[in-house]
Structures are given as structure tokens and as C-alpha cells.
Design a protein around this motif. Structure first.
Motif, PDB file in Angstrom:
ATOM      1  N   ASP A 133       0.812  -1.207   0.000  1.00 17.86           N
ATOM      2  CA  ASP A 133       0.000   0.000   0.000  1.00 17.86           C
ATOM      3  C   ASP A 133       0.850   1.263   0.000  1.00 17.86           C
ATOM      4  OD1 ASP A 133       0.544  -1.093   2.591  1.00 17.86           O
ATOM      5  OD2 ASP A 133      -0.656   0.503   3.460  1.00 17.86           O
ATOM      6  N   ASP A 134       2.105   1.156   0.401  1.00 13.76           N
ATOM      7  CA  ASP A 134       2.976   2.327   0.394  1.00 13.76           C
ATOM      8  C   ASP A 134       3.263   2.817  -1.022  1.00 13.76           C
ATOM      9  OD1 ASP A 134       4.405  -0.150   0.210  1.00 13.76           O
ATOM     10  OD2 ASP A 134       6.278   0.942   0.451  1.00 13.76           O
ATOM     11  N   VAL A 135       3.131   1.949  -2.029  1.00 17.54           N
ATOM     12  CA  VAL A 135       3.346   2.385  -3.397  1.00 17.54           C
ATOM     13  C   VAL A 135       2.217   3.283  -3.878  1.00 17.54           C
ATOM     14  CG1 VAL A 135       4.714   0.376  -4.039  1.00 17.54           C
ATOM     15  CG2 VAL A 135       2.272   0.381  -4.506  1.00 17.54           C
ATOM     16  N   MET A 136       1.082   3.237  -3.199  1.00 23.44           N
ATOM     17  CA  MET A 136      -0.039   4.080  -3.575  1.00 23.44           C
ATOM     18  C   MET A 136       0.165   5.510  -3.093  1.00 23.44           C
ATOM     19  SD  MET A 136      -1.832   1.984  -5.125  1.00 23.44           S
ATOM     20  CE  MET A 136      -1.782   0.229  -5.274  1.00 23.44           C
ATOM     21  N   GLY A 137       0.996   5.692  -2.086  1.00 25.39           N
ATOM     22  CA  GLY A 137       1.243   7.018  -1.546  1.00 25.39           C
ATOM     23  C   GLY A 137       0.162   7.412  -0.562  1.00 25.39           C
ATOM     24  N   LYS A 138       0.496   8.328   0.280  1.00 22.56           N
ATOM     25  CA  LYS A 138      -0.452   8.770   1.301  1.00 22.56           C
ATOM     26  C   LYS A 138      -1.563   9.633   0.730  1.00 22.56           C
ATOM     27  CE  LYS A 138       1.721   6.760   4.606  1.00 22.56           C
ATOM     28  NZ  LYS A 138       1.250   5.492   5.036  1.00 22.56           N
ATOM     29  N   SER A 139      -1.371  10.196  -0.453  1.00 25.31           N
ATOM     30  CA  SER A 139      -2.376  11.083  -1.022  1.00 25.31           C
ATOM     31  C   SER A 139      -3.481  10.342  -1.754  1.00 25.31           C
ATOM     32  CB  SER A 139      -1.715  12.075  -1.977  1.00 25.31           C
ATOM     33  OG  SER A 139      -1.150  11.386  -3.067  1.00 25.31           O
ATOM     34  N   GLU A 140      -3.321   9.052  -1.957  1.00 28.52           N
ATOM     35  CA  GLU A 140      -4.334   8.287  -2.674  1.00 28.52           C
ATOM     36  C   GLU A 140      -5.628   8.202  -1.874  1.00 28.52           C
ATOM     37  OE1 GLU A 140      -4.541   6.715  -5.739  1.00 28.52           O
ATOM     38  OE2 GLU A 140      -2.716   7.816  -6.178  1.00 28.52           O
ATOM     39  N   LEU A 141      -6.717   8.162  -2.589  1.00 23.74           N
ATOM     40  CA  LEU A 141      -8.013   7.987  -1.952  1.00 23.74           C
ATOM     41  C   LEU A 141      -8.138   6.565  -1.441  1.00 23.74           C
ATOM     42  CD1 LEU A 141     -10.222   9.785  -4.604  1.00 23.74           C
ATOM     43  CD2 LEU A 141      -9.468  10.683  -2.406  1.00 23.74           C
ATOM     44  N   PRO A 142      -9.019   6.342  -0.466  1.00 19.58           N
ATOM     45  CA  PRO A 142      -9.243   4.972  -0.007  1.00 19.58           C
ATOM     46  C   PRO A 142      -9.803   4.116  -1.140  1.00 19.58           C
ATOM     47  CG  PRO A 142     -10.357   6.573   1.413  1.00 19.58           C
ATOM     48  CD  PRO A 142      -9.798   7.313   0.233  1.00 19.58           C
ATOM     49  N   PHE A 143      -9.898   2.837  -0.868  1.00 19.12           N
ATOM     50  CA  PHE A 143     -10.451   1.895  -1.851  1.00 19.12           C
ATOM     51  C   PHE A 143     -11.736   2.420  -2.472  1.00 19.12           C
ATOM     52  CE2 PHE A 143      -9.185  -2.206   0.644  1.00 19.12           C
ATOM     53  CZ  PHE A 143      -7.898  -2.093   0.218  1.00 19.12           C
ATOM     54  N   THR A 144     -11.900   2.137  -3.748  1.00 19.89           N
ATOM     55  CA  THR A 144     -13.236   2.250  -4.332  1.00 19.89           C
ATOM     56  C   THR A 144     -13.971   0.976  -3.928  1.00 19.89           C
ATOM     57  OG1 THR A 144     -12.600   1.119  -6.374  1.00 19.89           O
ATOM     58  CG2 THR A 144     -12.366   3.537  -6.333  1.00 19.89           C
ATOM     59  N   ALA A 145     -15.263   0.952  -4.118  1.00 20.83           N
ATOM     60  CA  ALA A 145     -16.035  -0.233  -3.749  1.00 20.83           C
ATOM     61  C   ALA A 145     -15.549  -1.463  -4.503  1.00 20.83           C
ATOM     62  CB  ALA A 145     -17.520   0.001  -4.007  1.00 20.83           C
ATOM     63  N   ARG A 146     -15.232  -1.304  -5.772  1.00 23.16           N
ATOM     64  CA  ARG A 146     -14.801  -2.463  -6.563  1.00 23.16           C
ATOM     65  C   ARG A 146     -13.418  -2.943  -6.128  1.00 23.16           C
ATOM     66  NH1 ARG A 146     -16.015  -1.663 -12.279  1.00 23.16           N
ATOM     67  NH2 ARG A 146     -18.082  -2.268 -11.635  1.00 23.16           N
ATOM     68  N   VAL A 147     -12.500  -2.029  -5.831  1.00 27.98           N
ATOM     69  CA  VAL A 147     -11.174  -2.435  -5.358  1.00 27.98           C
ATOM     70  C   VAL A 147     -11.304  -3.153  -4.019  1.00 27.98           C
ATOM     71  CG1 VAL A 147      -8.902  -1.626  -4.592  1.00 27.98           C
ATOM     72  CG2 VAL A 147      -9.933  -0.665  -6.654  1.00 27.98           C
ATOM     73  N   ALA A 148     -12.188  -2.674  -3.155  1.00 31.17           N
ATOM     74  CA  ALA A 148     -12.423  -3.350  -1.869  1.00 31.17           C
ATOM     75  C   ALA A 148     -12.971  -4.756  -2.097  1.00 31.17           C
ATOM     76  CB  ALA A 148     -13.386  -2.533  -1.015  1.00 31.17           C
ATOM     77  N   GLU A 149     -13.868  -4.899  -3.066  1.00 29.26           N
ATOM     78  CA  GLU A 149     -14.414  -6.226  -3.388  1.00 29.26           C
ATOM     79  C   GLU A 149     -13.307  -7.154  -3.888  1.00 29.26           C
ATOM     80  OE1 GLU A 149     -17.776  -8.272  -6.322  1.00 29.26           O
ATOM     81  OE2 GLU A 149     -17.415  -6.128  -6.445  1.00 29.26           O
ATOM     82  N   LEU A 150     -12.459  -6.647  -4.765  1.00 33.19           N
ATOM     83  CA  LEU A 150     -11.347  -7.450  -5.273  1.00 33.19           C
ATOM     84  C   LEU A 150     -10.386  -7.825  -4.152  1.00 33.19           C
ATOM     85  CD1 LEU A 150     -10.616  -5.438  -8.516  1.00 33.19           C
ATOM     86  CD2 LEU A 150     -11.476  -7.791  -8.412  1.00 33.19           C
ATOM     87  N   TYR A 151     -10.092  -6.876  -3.283  1.00 33.40           N
ATOM     88  CA  TYR A 151      -9.213  -7.136  -2.138  1.00 33.40           C
ATOM     89  C   TYR A 151      -9.785  -8.265  -1.286  1.00 33.40           C
ATOM     90  CZ  TYR A 151      -6.755  -6.397   2.262  1.00 33.40           C
ATOM     91  OH  TYR A 151      -6.019  -6.578   3.392  1.00 33.40           O
ATOM     92  N   ASP A 152     -11.087  -8.205  -1.018  1.00 34.27           N
ATOM     93  CA  ASP A 152     -11.739  -9.266  -0.234  1.00 34.27           C
ATOM     94  C   ASP A 152     -11.623 -10.614  -0.932  1.00 34.27           C
ATOM     95  OD1 ASP A 152     -12.431  -7.492   1.776  1.00 34.27           O
ATOM     96  OD2 ASP A 152     -14.507  -7.260   1.081  1.00 34.27           O
ATOM     97  N   ILE A 153     -11.855 -10.638  -2.229  1.00 30.57           N
ATOM     98  CA  ILE A 153     -11.756 -11.890  -2.986  1.00 30.57           C
ATOM     99  C   ILE A 153     -10.338 -12.453  -2.876  1.00 30.57           C
ATOM    100  CG2 ILE A 153     -11.763 -12.892  -5.314  1.00 30.57           C
ATOM    101  CD1 ILE A 153     -14.020 -10.816  -5.970  1.00 30.57           C
ATOM    102  N   LEU A 154      -9.357 -11.592  -3.051  1.00 32.85           N
ATOM    103  CA  LEU A 154      -7.962 -12.041  -3.044  1.00 32.85           C
ATOM    104  C   LEU A 154      -7.497 -12.534  -1.680  1.00 32.85           C
ATOM    105  CD1 LEU A 154      -6.385  -9.216  -5.213  1.00 32.85           C
ATOM    106  CD2 LEU A 154      -6.647 -11.625  -5.859  1.00 32.85           C
ATOM    107  N   THR A 155      -7.960 -11.899  -0.626  1.00 27.30           N
ATOM    108  CA  THR A 155      -7.395 -12.186   0.690  1.00 27.30           C
ATOM    109  C   THR A 155      -8.216 -13.132   1.543  1.00 27.30           C
ATOM    110  OG1 THR A 155      -8.446 -10.218   1.636  1.00 27.30           O
ATOM    111  CG2 THR A 155      -6.192  -9.975   0.785  1.00 27.30           C
TER     112      THR A 155
END
Length: 98
Positions: A58-80
């Protein structure tokens, strides 16, 4: 008498990710996870972001990045779900041993 109707364009359906694209980013994962990723309609960029988060990058995203979008959160859940996806820690963050 002829009636003309305005042509109705069908919105373009986004092409989902292929099996090969998913495996290229995630490495070998269960077929059920691949099917879930294919079914959620994610973009390549969304999957790349979810994979980075799942691997603890997550450090590659940088501190200025917005939190997960709903779809990225869904993908994260699927992956983990059900496994330690590239994470060397034994315990989830914030959880301490008794």
C-alpha cells in the motif's frame, strides 16, 4: 404512414478481465477466486491496485491516494479471504497475542 423511431444505442458493455490477465497479476489462485474476479467487472487498473494492497504494498499508492473504491475493496476481499496473500505477518494488524 411510416413512423421512425430514434435509434437507441445500447451502452457498451465493458470487457471484463480474462483468466490470463488475472493470473498474470495475482499469480496462481483458486478457480473460484478467478471466477469471482471475472464476474465483478473490474478493470485491469482496479485489479492492480487490489493486488498491491493485498500484498502489503500500500505504500506504493502514496499517502495522497483515496481509499479503496467499492470495486477495489471487493477485489481485495476476494484475493485475501481464506489465505495470507503475500503477507508474512502471522496476525492481522491491530491483533495482539494474549
Amino acid at each position: 404512414m411510416s413512423t421512425s423511431y430514434p435509434s437507441q444505442k445500447t451502452p457498451a458493455t465493458p470487457v471484463g478481465l480474462s483468466h490470463d490477465q488475472i493470473v498474470a497479476l495475482t499469480g496462481p489462485i483458486e478457480d473460484a477466486k478467478i471466477a469471482a474476479i471475472e464476474g465483478c467487472g473490474a478493470t485491469l487498473e482496479e485489479l492492480e491496485e487490489a493486488v498491491a494492497w493485498a500484498r502489503g504494498q500500500d505504500d506504493v499508492m502514496g499517502k495522497s491516494e483515496l481509499p479503496f473504491t467499492a470495486r477495489v475493496a471487493e477485489l481485495y476481499d476476494i484475493l485475501t479471504i481464506g489465505e495470507d496473500y503475500g503477507d508474512e505477518r502471522d496476525e492481522p494488524p491491530g491483533k495482539s497475542e494474549p
